[in-house]
Design a protein around this motif. Structure first.
Motif, mmCIF file in Angstrom:
data_model
loop_
_atom_site.group_PDB
_atom_site.id
_atom_site.type_symbol
_atom_site.label_atom_id
_atom_site.label_comp_id
_atom_site.label_asym_id
_atom_site.label_seq_id
_atom_site.Cartn_x
_atom_site.Cartn_y
_atom_site.Cartn_z
ATOM 1 N N ALA A 57 -15.454 -1.674 -0.145
ATOM 2 C CA ALA A 57 -14.289 -1.559 0.410
ATOM 3 C C ALA A 57 -13.939 -3.065 1.349
ATOM 4 O O ALA A 57 -12.950 -3.772 1.241
ATOM 5 N N PHE B 10 0.816 -1.052 -0.068
ATOM 6 C CA PHE B 10 0.067 -0.193 -0.097
ATOM 7 C C PHE B 10 0.954 1.431 0.081
ATOM 8 O O PHE B 10 0.672 2.019 -0.861
ATOM 9 N N ASN C 220 -2.922 7.120 -7.076
ATOM 10 C CA ASN C 220 -4.256 6.470 -6.734
ATOM 11 C C ASN C 220 -5.495 7.146 -7.411
ATOM 12 O O ASN C 220 -6.623 7.494 -7.259
ATOM 13 N N TYR D 18 -13.478 3.271 0.979
ATOM 14 C CA TYR D 18 -14.027 3.319 2.629
ATOM 15 C C TYR D 18 -14.111 4.890 2.408
ATOM 16 O O TYR D 18 -15.040 5.501 3.133
ATOM 17 N N LYS D 19 -13.168 5.739 2.162
ATOM 18 C CA LYS D 19 -13.186 7.105 2.277
ATOM 19 C C LYS D 19 -14.318 7.575 1.589
ATOM 20 O O LYS D 19 -14.973 8.852 2.110
ATOM 21 N N GLU E 242 -8.975 1.526 0.396
ATOM 22 C CA GLU E 242 -8.939 2.741 1.066
ATOM 23 C C GLU E 242 -9.698 3.884 0.700
ATOM 24 O O GLU E 242 -10.459 4.604 1.334
ATOM 25 N N GLU E 243 -9.642 3.816 -0.679
ATOM 26 C CA GLU E 243 -10.432 4.867 -1.524
ATOM 27 C C GLU E 243 -12.033 4.572 -1.379
ATOM 28 O O GLU E 243 -12.785 5.650 -1.080
ATOM 29 N N SER F 299 1.032 3.687 -3.149
ATOM 30 C CA SER F 299 0.292 4.893 -2.885
ATOM 31 C C SER F 299 0.730 6.301 -3.004
ATOM 32 O O SER F 299 0.442 7.064 -3.888
#
Length: 293
Positions: A262, A229, A238, A254-255, A251-252, A233
């Motif tokens: 996710a 990651f 990304n 979830y954000k 990660e994206e 990253s």
């Protein structure tokens, strides 16, 4: 009454409690240590992993499978697989060459070379990504030359491959070096005496002797590439549907509050981890059987 008490003999074994034996003490300490270890594993591993599966399947299997067919997810999965297909063979060949040189030769700087192999273990992946940016970025050492040739490294797949290759550089070499040292060179010298060339010795003598250590290193390399990651990253940007691998997708998503997507991707990565552990256990058993034989 006093005479009757005086007539009775004092037995210390009855009046004093028995001290625990060393075996009982070891059993008690062992039980406490096992309990502490299980509690810690449950806190940092089992409960979070269980929650990932709960969140991924909370709406049923249908939505879970639907999340795995999203365009961005499929692109991230394909990109992750493609990077692994590039990096794993490269680091396998490098690891074999480095292990051969280190295990079969004594030379000045050998200790330094071994320490150099461990640099990716010591350096943070984020720092590794930053080093690649400082080398190949627009303002980096080679940036102007790359830009004049219209060659794009940073925020593109080449930088992601470089970052993944750097992070996974030591695995194959570190697994093969001790196997080569333990096997020795007697069989190889015997093959050379019988007239075999270097290529025949490598395929018929060396590879069979190191095959389990080599496969172990390849499996660890593949698992680390697919799960990397930090370095990726930094150098990838990304960008969804372009430079986003599975860990970056998790990660994206979830954000962006697409929590089930996710967690669905996280389940796939967890499945990869389980497969890696199973293969690791099989190879360790094979290695132990070979050592016994």
């Amino acid at each position: 009454m006093s005479s009757s008490l005086a007539g009775k003999s004092f037995n210390p074994e009855i009046s004093q409690p028995k001290a625990p034996t060393p075996t009982q003490q070891r059993t008690w300490v062992k039980g406490v240590l096992i309990g502490v270890a299980l509690f810690y594993l449950a806190l940092v591993l089992f409960i979070p992993a269980f929650n990932v599966f709960v969140q991924a399947f909370k709406d049923g299997v249908g939505p879970f499978l639907g999340n795995l067919t999203e365009r961005n997810f499929l692109h991230a999965a394909k990109l992750t697989l493609l990077i692994a297909l590039i990096v794993v063979p490269i680091n396998t060949v490098f690891g074999l060459c480095a292990a051969w040189v280190i295990a079969r030769n004594q030379f000045r700087g050998r200790t330094f070379l071994i320490s150099l192999l461990d640099v990716p273990f010591a350096v943070s992946p984020v720092v590794a990504g930053l080093m690649i940016v400082l080398l190949y970025g627009r303002n980096g050492w080679f940036g102007s030359w790359l830009e004049s040739g219209n060659i794009k490294i940073i925020f593109a797949m080449p930088a992601m491959v470089l970052a993944s290759a750097f992070i996974t550089l030591p695995f194959v070499a570190r697994e093969v070096i001790p196997v080569l040292e333990e096997a020795g060179s007697d069989q190889e010298e015997a093959g050379r005496t019988l007239g075999a060339n270097d290529w025949q010795i490598f395929w018929r003598v060396t590879i069979p002797n190191i095959r389990w250590g080599l496969l172990y290193g390849v499996i660890l390399t593949n698992a680390r590439v697919m799960g990397e990651f930090g370095a990726v990253s930094v150098v990838s940007g990304n960008i969804a549907g372009q430079t986003q691998t599975l860990p970056l997708f998790v990660e994206e998503a979830y954000k962006q509050y697409a929590t089930q997507s996710a967690f669905s991707a996280a389940v796939l990565l967890a499945f990869l981890a389980v497969v890696t552990l199973i293969l690791k256990e099989i190879l360790e058993r094979k290695t132990k059987i070979k050592d016994i034989e």
